[in-house]
Design an enzyme around this catalytic site. Structure first.
Site, PDB file in Angstrom:
ATOM      1  N   HIS A 290      20.135  -5.474  32.730  1.00 47.68           N
ATOM      2  CA  HIS A 290      21.135  -5.318  31.666  1.00 47.68           C
ATOM      3  C   HIS A 290      22.089  -6.519  31.663  1.00 47.68           C
ATOM      4  O   HIS A 290      22.351  -7.105  30.602  1.00 47.68           O
ATOM      5  CB  HIS A 290      21.904  -4.008  31.894  1.00 47.68           C
ATOM      6  CG  HIS A 290      22.999  -3.747  30.911  1.00 47.68           C
ATOM      7  ND1 HIS A 290      22.931  -2.745  29.981  1.00 47.68           N
ATOM      8  CD2 HIS A 290      24.195  -4.353  30.717  1.00 47.68           C
ATOM      9  CE1 HIS A 290      24.050  -2.749  29.250  1.00 47.68           C
ATOM     10  NE2 HIS A 290      24.836  -3.719  29.689  1.00 47.68           N
ATOM     11  N   GLU A 291      22.588  -6.876  32.840  1.00 46.44           N
ATOM     12  CA  GLU A 291      23.529  -8.000  32.923  1.00 46.44           C
ATOM     13  C   GLU A 291      22.838  -9.330  32.631  1.00 46.44           C
ATOM     14  O   GLU A 291      23.414 -10.200  31.970  1.00 46.44           O
ATOM     15  CB  GLU A 291      24.230  -8.028  34.278  1.00 46.44           C
ATOM     16  CG  GLU A 291      25.053  -6.788  34.602  1.00 46.44           C
ATOM     17  CD  GLU A 291      26.047  -6.387  33.523  1.00 46.44           C
ATOM     18  OE1 GLU A 291      26.615  -7.274  32.849  1.00 46.44           O
ATOM     19  OE2 GLU A 291      26.256  -5.172  33.341  1.00 46.44           O
TER      20      GLU A 291
ATOM     21  N   HIS B 174      22.706 -10.056  29.053  1.00 43.66           N
ATOM     22  CA  HIS B 174      23.958 -10.605  28.498  1.00 43.66           C
ATOM     23  C   HIS B 174      23.977 -12.133  28.575  1.00 43.66           C
ATOM     24  O   HIS B 174      24.515 -12.795  27.687  1.00 43.66           O
ATOM     25  CB  HIS B 174      25.183 -10.058  29.240  1.00 43.66           C
ATOM     26  CG  HIS B 174      25.643  -8.726  28.757  1.00 43.66           C
ATOM     27  ND1 HIS B 174      25.998  -8.473  27.451  1.00 43.66           N
ATOM     28  CD2 HIS B 174      25.812  -7.555  29.419  1.00 43.66           C
ATOM     29  CE1 HIS B 174      26.373  -7.224  27.312  1.00 43.66           C
ATOM     30  NE2 HIS B 174      26.266  -6.631  28.502  1.00 43.66           N
TER      31      HIS B 174
ATOM     32  N   GLN C 281      30.865 -11.350  28.541  1.00 50.36           N
ATOM     33  CA  GLN C 281      31.642 -10.196  28.088  1.00 50.36           C
ATOM     34  C   GLN C 281      33.147 -10.449  28.141  1.00 50.36           C
ATOM     35  O   GLN C 281      33.915  -9.697  27.550  1.00 50.36           O
ATOM     36  CB  GLN C 281      31.298  -8.958  28.918  1.00 50.36           C
ATOM     37  CG  GLN C 281      29.882  -8.456  28.673  1.00 50.36           C
ATOM     38  CD  GLN C 281      29.600  -7.234  29.510  1.00 50.36           C
ATOM     39  OE1 GLN C 281      29.147  -7.352  30.643  1.00 50.36           O
ATOM     40  NE2 GLN C 281      29.884  -6.070  28.961  1.00 50.36           N
TER      41      GLN C 281
ATOM     42  N   CYS D 125      27.571   0.171  27.720  1.00 50.82           N
ATOM     43  CA  CYS D 125      28.026  -1.203  27.920  1.00 50.82           C
ATOM     44  C   CYS D 125      29.517  -1.272  27.651  1.00 50.82           C
ATOM     45  O   CYS D 125      30.002  -0.666  26.683  1.00 50.82           O
ATOM     46  CB  CYS D 125      27.258  -2.114  26.961  1.00 50.82           C
ATOM     47  SG  CYS D 125      27.707  -3.853  27.061  1.00 50.82           S
ATOM     48  N   LEU D 126      30.229  -2.017  28.488  1.00 52.68           N
ATOM     49  CA  LEU D 126      31.675  -2.166  28.302  1.00 52.68           C
ATOM     50  C   LEU D 126      32.010  -2.903  27.006  1.00 52.68           C
ATOM     51  O   LEU D 126      33.126  -2.797  26.510  1.00 52.68           O
ATOM     52  CB  LEU D 126      32.280  -2.895  29.504  1.00 52.68           C
ATOM     53  CG  LEU D 126      32.234  -2.105  30.816  1.00 52.68           C
ATOM     54  CD1 LEU D 126      32.577  -3.014  31.993  1.00 52.68           C
ATOM     55  CD2 LEU D 126      33.167  -0.911  30.768  1.00 52.68           C
TER      56      LEU D 126
ATOM     57  N   GLY E 196      28.558  -3.139  36.226  1.00 52.83           N
ATOM     58  CA  GLY E 196      28.279  -4.565  36.080  1.00 52.83           C
ATOM     59  C   GLY E 196      29.124  -5.153  34.968  1.00 52.83           C
ATOM     60  O   GLY E 196      29.533  -4.450  34.042  1.00 52.83           O
TER      61      GLY E 196
END
Length: 185
Positions: free
Chosen positions: A153-154, A157, A65, A110-111, A60
């Site tokens: 999770h997304e 963000h 991000q 996480c990226l 994701g």
């Protein structure tokens, strides 16, 4: 094409802002943003492309991000039934959720976080979501397991929340009441 250099890292102010609702019809920039987000997660799951472009694998990616404070993210994942779930979710919401919780036994990554953060992240085990696709058509889905965890999770963000905000600081591996651990394959 989104590369790792385009992904902002923890400490960047955009990651802590509540993202703005996206207006329809989509602007050309917002349409491209959605396509770029989904293309990143698809590309990042291909070992050859990862190696060629130095990508970190992900399932994701949210607009904040890549320093775009917009309520939009992309998911590309196999759900519980091994069915592909590949969506661009615009102005997403959780409309209902289970009482039961779950968490990834290996923890979340996480990226935007370049370090390992150990601990359990409690999530709802099952959720019903609503969102819009890039054409402005609303869709509704029931998600469970990894797809539900990734969606939450997304969505975090978009609300300026990082996954590690949910980890118990005093006891990162404390048992989560009413939770079924989720083992990722």
């Amino acid at each position: 094409m989104i590369l790792m250099e385009h992904i902002v890292r923890e400490g960047h102010p955009t990651l802590r802002q509540r993202a703005e609702e996206v207006q329809f019809p989509l602007s050309e920039a917002d349409r491209k943003l959605g396509e770029d987000l989904i293309n990143y997660v698809i590309n990042s799951q291909n070992a050859d492309i990862c190696e060629q472009y130095g990508l970190r694998p992900g399932i994701g990616l949210a607009a904040p991000q890549v320093n775009a404070s917009k309520r939009m993210f992309a998911l590309h994942i196999l759900d519980e039934d091994r069915e592909p779930l590949s969506i661009i979710a615009i102005n997403p919401k959780i409309v209902s959720h289970s009482v039961e919780k779950t968490y990834l036994t290996a923890g979340e990554g996480c990226l935007s976080v370049d370090r390992d953060v150990e601990g359990y992240v409690p999530r709802y085990a099952r959720i019903t979501i609503k969102a819009f696709n890039p054409e402005g058509k609303e869709f509704k889905k029931r998600l469970k397991g990894l797809a539900a965890i990734a969606f939450q999770h997304e969505l975090d963000h978009l609300n300026g929340v990082m996954f590690y905000d949910h980890i118990d600081k005093e006891s990162p591996f404390k048992e989560i009441p009413n939770a079924t651990p989720f083992e990722r394959e």
